[in-house]
Design an enzyme around this catalytic site. Sequence first.
Site, PDB file in Angstrom:
ATOM      1  N   ASN A 167       0.801  -1.229   0.000  1.00  0.00           N
ATOM      2  CA  ASN A 167       0.000   0.000   0.000  1.00  0.00           C
ATOM      3  C   ASN A 167       0.832   1.277   0.000  1.00  0.00           C
ATOM      4  OD1 ASN A 167       0.488  -1.279   2.642  1.00  0.00           O
ATOM      5  ND2 ASN A 167      -0.322   0.613   3.466  1.00  0.00           N
ATOM      6  N   CYS A 342      13.030   8.328   8.086  1.00  0.00           N
ATOM      7  CA  CYS A 342      13.844   9.052   9.049  1.00  0.00           C
ATOM      8  C   CYS A 342      15.053   8.186   9.348  1.00  0.00           C
ATOM      9  CB  CYS A 342      13.071   9.273  10.332  1.00  0.00           C
ATOM     10  SG  CYS A 342      11.509  10.086  10.026  1.00  0.00           S
TER      11      CYS A 342
HETATM   12  C1  LIG Z   1      -2.604  -3.448   2.470  1.00  0.00           C
HETATM   13  C2  LIG Z   1      -3.691  -3.111   3.446  1.00  0.00           C
HETATM   14  N1  LIG Z   1      -4.112  -4.048   4.297  1.00  0.00           N
HETATM   15  C3  LIG Z   1      -5.092  -3.810   5.162  1.00  0.00           C
HETATM   16  C4  LIG Z   1      -5.703  -2.573   5.243  1.00  0.00           C
HETATM   17  C5  LIG Z   1      -6.809  -2.358   6.227  1.00  0.00           C
HETATM   18  O1  LIG Z   1      -8.077  -2.407   5.595  1.00  0.00           O
HETATM   19  P1  LIG Z   1      -9.358  -1.793   6.312  1.00  0.00           P
HETATM   20  O2  LIG Z   1      -9.206  -0.310   6.261  1.00  0.00           O
HETATM   21  O3  LIG Z   1     -10.527  -2.265   5.509  1.00  0.00           O
HETATM   22  O4  LIG Z   1      -9.383  -2.321   7.695  1.00  0.00           O
HETATM   23  C6  LIG Z   1      -5.270  -1.555   4.394  1.00  0.00           C
HETATM   24  C7  LIG Z   1      -5.863  -0.203   4.487  1.00  0.00           C
HETATM   25  O5  LIG Z   1      -5.165   0.792   4.521  1.00  0.00           O
HETATM   26  C8  LIG Z   1      -4.243  -1.830   3.458  1.00  0.00           C
HETATM   27  O6  LIG Z   1      -3.796  -0.904   2.603  1.00  0.00           O
END
Ligand SMILES: Cc1ncc(COP(=O)(O)O)c(C=O)c1O
Length: 399
Positions: A167, A342
């Site tokens: 992400n 950082c």
């Molecule tokens: C890779 C990943 N896993 C899990 C999550 C968590 O998902 P949720 O917001 O539906 O709990 C996110 C959300 O930012 C994510 O990007």
Amino acid sequence: MIQPEKERLYLDYAATWPMRPEVWEAMGAELRHGFNPASAHAPGRRAHRCLEVARGRIADLLGCPRSSVCFTGGGTQSDNLAILGFVRSHAGHAEHPGRPGRSPRVFVSEIEHKACLEAADRGAVEGARVARIPVDGSGTVDLAWLRRELATDPDAPTLISVMWANNEIGTVQAMGDIVELGHEYGALVHTDAVQALGKVDCDLERTPVDLLSATAHKLGGPVGIGLLYRRPGVTLEPLSYGGGQERSMWPGTQNPIGATGFAAALALALEGREAEVARWTALRDHLEARIRAEIPDARIHGGDAPLRMPNLVSAGIPGCDSGAVLVSLDFEGIAVSGGSACGSDSSVGSDVLDAIGITSDLPYAAVRFSFGHETSRADIDAAADALARVAARVVALTA
Ligand SMILES: Cc1ncc(COP(=O)(O)O)c(C=O)c1O
């Protein structure tokens, strides 16, 4: 005087994908039928049908049996259910340290979302042996390391949890290879496909993961509903009890309206995926070229990964304060996310950037642009122009 609201440019689809009109239409049609699907009366039966139609639609889209789709409240809950559910299903072994080599093992990559990292940490407290799989400078997991580790104790119950797409920097893993390796050693493979589903080809037949987490709000559906796909025959211990819903895997009153939105969003995402991936890839490459041209010392995190998300660019700008850049972009009407590298001794920063070796004693801004069905080339140009302006201003202030 109240200023009129500025036209905003939303480039934070990886945080939440704006809900698509077709999705709110599908949900709207069900809103006044939002009853408890467990009730035996007619409104309850209607809600139950609505939930099961959505489950069936999602199962068809994923190519799995309906019984494999367990609805949860989102990606975090699905990740916890997969990892802790695995650990607890082997708790008998974990509680008997006199049987060395049989307590469950969990391998998570260094760049997992906190939902997986912290679930695994909790698993360690409960007796699992947890290790983090290293990644290279592009964020790609080290399969040779994993193979060596798997070979050290091939009979232990083992779960490998690797996110399909990251992400923060958009690295996509070779999930097919990970599944093949895991299965060679009898391990179960879980993937957090929260970012990948709808953008990357997540075909369960070609890539037979055992467990897969997804969430609706990352692909144009509503917040508050997710799912855990469980390959038939994979057993997990539930994390909560009471009610018996979702085959007792995730008990509690279900959300038929959310499930309807999830199904509609997934259908739309998969329908248009190939064309959109080509369009996004061109936008991504254009944005990166613009950033490199405007800010020659900028880095593109994960830019040399063999597989990448088509709709995500994480740019690093040395000598620039991260907070100042994000606030300035927000003032310019551009919504993006951050992440900062950082010094490795700092408690503030991004574990993902640390893991790929981005450390800096100087201020370092990391800006994540992520885009989707509404993003145009003009939007990308506007974002690149704004970033160049803002970075020049912030560097001048920081110097
Ligand atoms: C890779 C990943 N896993 C899990 C999550 C968590 O998902 P949720 O917001 O539906 O709990 C996110 C959300 O930012 C994510 O990007």
